[in-house]
Design a protein around this motif. Structure first.
Motif, PDB file in Angstrom:
ATOM      1  N   THR A  61      -5.820  -4.214  15.122  1.00  0.00           N
ATOM      2  CA  THR A  61      -6.979  -4.743  14.412  1.00  0.00           C
ATOM      3  C   THR A  61      -6.927  -4.370  12.935  1.00  0.00           C
ATOM      4  OG1 THR A  61      -8.313  -4.569  16.418  1.00  0.00           O
ATOM      5  CG2 THR A  61      -9.500  -4.778  14.347  1.00  0.00           C
ATOM      6  N   ILE A  62      -6.534  -3.136  12.664  1.00  0.00           N
ATOM      7  CA  ILE A  62      -6.429  -2.692  11.278  1.00  0.00           C
ATOM      8  C   ILE A  62      -5.353  -3.477  10.537  1.00  0.00           C
ATOM      9  CG2 ILE A  62      -5.711  -0.744   9.828  1.00  0.00           C
ATOM     10  CD1 ILE A  62      -7.161   1.066  11.896  1.00  0.00           C
ATOM     11  N   MET A  63      -4.217  -3.668  11.171  1.00  0.00           N
ATOM     12  CA  MET A  63      -3.150  -4.451  10.537  1.00  0.00           C
ATOM     13  C   MET A  63      -3.622  -5.866  10.240  1.00  0.00           C
ATOM     14  SD  MET A  63      -0.721  -2.398   9.979  1.00  0.00           S
ATOM     15  CE  MET A  63       0.539  -3.581   9.476  1.00  0.00           C
ATOM     16  N   GLU A  96      -6.111  -0.888  -2.494  1.00  0.00           N
ATOM     17  CA  GLU A  96      -6.607  -2.067  -1.784  1.00  0.00           C
ATOM     18  C   GLU A  96      -6.374  -1.948  -0.288  1.00  0.00           C
ATOM     19  OE1 GLU A  96      -6.092  -6.905  -1.355  1.00  0.00           O
ATOM     20  OE2 GLU A  96      -5.550  -5.954  -3.262  1.00  0.00           O
ATOM     21  N   ALA A  97      -5.242  -1.385   0.107  1.00  0.00           N
ATOM     22  CA  ALA A  97      -4.966  -1.215   1.534  1.00  0.00           C
ATOM     23  C   ALA A  97      -5.994  -0.283   2.172  1.00  0.00           C
ATOM     24  CB  ALA A  97      -3.557  -0.674   1.737  1.00  0.00           C
ATOM     25  N   ARG A 121       0.183   6.590   6.794  1.00  0.00           N
ATOM     26  CA  ARG A 121       1.557   6.106   6.614  1.00  0.00           C
ATOM     27  C   ARG A 121       1.576   4.601   6.347  1.00  0.00           C
ATOM     28  NH1 ARG A 121       2.603   9.888  10.812  1.00  0.00           N
ATOM     29  NH2 ARG A 121       2.585   8.269  12.411  1.00  0.00           N
ATOM     30  N   ILE A 122       0.699   3.869   7.051  1.00  0.00           N
ATOM     31  CA  ILE A 122       0.609   2.419   6.818  1.00  0.00           C
ATOM     32  C   ILE A 122       0.195   2.150   5.371  1.00  0.00           C
ATOM     33  CG2 ILE A 122      -0.670   0.328   7.419  1.00  0.00           C
ATOM     34  CD1 ILE A 122      -0.874   1.483  10.295  1.00  0.00           C
ATOM     35  N   ILE A 123      -0.821   2.866   4.897  1.00  0.00           N
ATOM     36  CA  ILE A 123      -1.285   2.690   3.518  1.00  0.00           C
ATOM     37  C   ILE A 123      -0.164   2.995   2.527  1.00  0.00           C
ATOM     38  CG2 ILE A 123      -2.831   3.633   1.751  1.00  0.00           C
ATOM     39  CD1 ILE A 123      -4.926   3.963   3.984  1.00  0.00           C
ATOM     40  N   ALA A 124       0.568   4.080   2.776  1.00  0.00           N
ATOM     41  CA  ALA A 124       1.648   4.479   1.867  1.00  0.00           C
ATOM     42  C   ALA A 124       2.743   3.429   1.772  1.00  0.00           C
ATOM     43  CB  ALA A 124       2.234   5.824   2.309  1.00  0.00           C
ATOM     44  N   SER A 125       2.854   2.570   2.783  1.00  0.00           N
ATOM     45  CA  SER A 125       3.895   1.541   2.786  1.00  0.00           C
ATOM     46  C   SER A 125       3.464   0.274   2.065  1.00  0.00           C
ATOM     47  CB  SER A 125       4.275   1.195   4.234  1.00  0.00           C
ATOM     48  OG  SER A 125       3.230   0.450   4.868  1.00  0.00           O
ATOM     49  N   ARG A 126       2.214   0.201   1.652  1.00  0.00           N
ATOM     50  CA  ARG A 126       1.700  -1.021   1.025  1.00  0.00           C
ATOM     51  C   ARG A 126       1.866  -0.962  -0.488  1.00  0.00           C
ATOM     52  NH1 ARG A 126       0.500  -4.643   5.170  1.00  0.00           N
ATOM     53  NH2 ARG A 126      -0.923  -5.685   3.726  1.00  0.00           N
ATOM     54  N   LEU A 163      -5.712  -5.785   7.143  1.00  0.00           N
ATOM     55  CA  LEU A 163      -4.914  -5.549   5.941  1.00  0.00           C
ATOM     56  C   LEU A 163      -4.371  -6.847   5.352  1.00  0.00           C
ATOM     57  CD1 LEU A 163      -2.921  -2.353   6.979  1.00  0.00           C
ATOM     58  CD2 LEU A 163      -4.640  -2.500   5.177  1.00  0.00           C
ATOM     59  N   ASP A 164      -4.132  -7.829   6.187  1.00  0.00           N
ATOM     60  CA  ASP A 164      -3.480  -9.055   5.724  1.00  0.00           C
ATOM     61  C   ASP A 164      -4.360 -10.305   5.832  1.00  0.00           C
ATOM     62  OD1 ASP A 164      -0.932  -7.873   5.071  1.00  0.00           O
ATOM     63  OD2 ASP A 164      -0.630  -7.600   7.218  1.00  0.00           O
ATOM     64  N   SER A 165      -5.559 -10.180   6.361  1.00  0.00           N
ATOM     65  CA  SER A 165      -6.406 -11.354   6.573  1.00  0.00           C
ATOM     66  C   SER A 165      -7.167 -11.740   5.315  1.00  0.00           C
ATOM     67  CB  SER A 165      -7.417 -11.078   7.693  1.00  0.00           C
ATOM     68  OG  SER A 165      -6.764 -10.975   8.935  1.00  0.00           O
ATOM     69  N   SER A 166      -7.581 -13.000   5.272  1.00  0.00           N
ATOM     70  CA  SER A 166      -8.455 -13.475   4.204  1.00  0.00           C
ATOM     71  C   SER A 166      -9.878 -12.985   4.459  1.00  0.00           C
ATOM     72  CB  SER A 166      -8.446 -15.001   4.155  1.00  0.00           C
ATOM     73  OG  SER A 166      -7.159 -15.487   3.851  1.00  0.00           O
ATOM     74  N   PHE A 167     -10.609 -12.723   3.388  1.00  0.00           N
ATOM     75  CA  PHE A 167     -12.015 -12.358   3.466  1.00  0.00           C
ATOM     76  C   PHE A 167     -12.855 -13.596   3.182  1.00  0.00           C
ATOM     77  CE2 PHE A 167     -10.488  -8.294   3.926  1.00  0.00           C
ATOM     78  CZ  PHE A 167     -11.422  -7.282   3.780  1.00  0.00           C
TER      79      PHE A 167
END
Length: 284
Positions: A128-130, A99-100, A89-94, A133-137
């Motif tokens: 942690t997953i969230m 990429e998510a 569901r989180i992926i579907a919202s991105r 999803l938004d952190s820099s690599f």
């Protein structure tokens, strides 16, 4: 990647932990003596996971149990499977679901790191997953990897750990499972994923799954099966998950995208990024 002085202490600690948890008291000292004798002969030009393979060979020779961490791996898979509906569901919202799903697969490496020391609180895993999803690599070749994934006809996906493999499955769902061959370890070693874990995650019902031929917690090509090497040569794109695969999958002239979290100071120094960094690195 070569074995460094710091790796020797880490390998010894790993063997001692295995002995303490799974061997009868009278077998622990003979086991450690054999490990230390082997370590004294080990060629440190080789990567550290090759000696972990020897540790588990000695363990099986002395104890006979095939998968000492089997129950913990099953529990890890179950926990990840219980999170899967929410993660989808989180992926579907991105805005970019591929990429998510990729970032979530990298987060699987973080989950494994947490499980190793602290257990797994469900809400902490999702947080942690969230974050992933938004952190820099620290190294971010994600844009090129996404572009290549959209075009590739045959993707070889080299998996890493149990639990994490559930997030790999979700990523593969978005890559297009008919285009993916997933490779897992050929024998139990630490908490690395085998065919048993792939089946528990449902990955074998989604895409082609093969054993790599490697009994090490990594994928050194010298240990891999002919089937794996054929897939490796034929793939349009190779994705390598986890630090152990990064340490061992050395293929000059062959592009490999490595997705992992930096978990040890030796690897941190090798790639020149801080501990705990997220990595999406193309090599070759």
């Amino acid at each position: 990647m070569h074995t460094q002085v710091e790796c020797i202490a880490c390998l010894t600690k790993q063997a001692a932990g295995l002995a303490r948890e799974f061997l009868a008291p009278h077998k622990r000292e003979p086991f450690m003596r054999r490990v230390l004798e082997g370590l004294a002969r080990f060629d440190c030009d080789a990567p550290p996971p090759l000696f972990t393979r020897e540790i588990y060979r000695i363990y099986r020779d002395m104890d006979g149990k095939g998968d000492p961490y089997g129950e913990k791996k099953r529990h890890s898979n179950e926990q990840a499977l219980s999170l899967a509906p929410r993660l989808r569901r989180i992926i579907a919202s991105r805005p970019d679901m591929l990429e998510a799903a990729l970032r979530m697969a990298v987060a699987g490496n973080i989950i494994d790191f947490g499980l190793g020391a602290h257990g797994c609180e469900e809400i902490a895993v999702e947080d942690t997953i969230m974050n992933a999803l938004d952190s820099s690599f620290a190294v971010n070749d994600i844009p090129e990897l996404i572009e290549r994934l959209r075009k590739a006809e045959h993707v070889l996906y080299v998996a890493d750990n149990a639990g994490e493999i559930v997030l790999d499955r979700i990523f593969i769902e978005h890559i297009g499972p008919d285009r993916v061959t997933c490779a897992v370890r050929s024998a139990p070693v630490i908490n690395d994923a085998t065919l048993t874990d792939a089946a528990q995650a449902g990955l074998d019902r989604l895409c082609r799954v093969i054993p790599s031929g490697s009994e090490a917690p990594g994928t050194p090509l010298s240990l891999c099966s002919e089937e794996f090497l054929e897939c490796f040569a034929a793939a349009d794109l190779v994705i390598s998950k986890g630090q152990g695969n990064f340490e061992t999958l050395d293929a000059p002239g062959r592009e490999v995208f490595h997705l992992f979290m930096v978990k040890c100071p030796v690897v941190s120094q090798e790639v020149d990024v801080p501990m705990g960094s997220f990595m999406a690195m193309k090599r070759g």
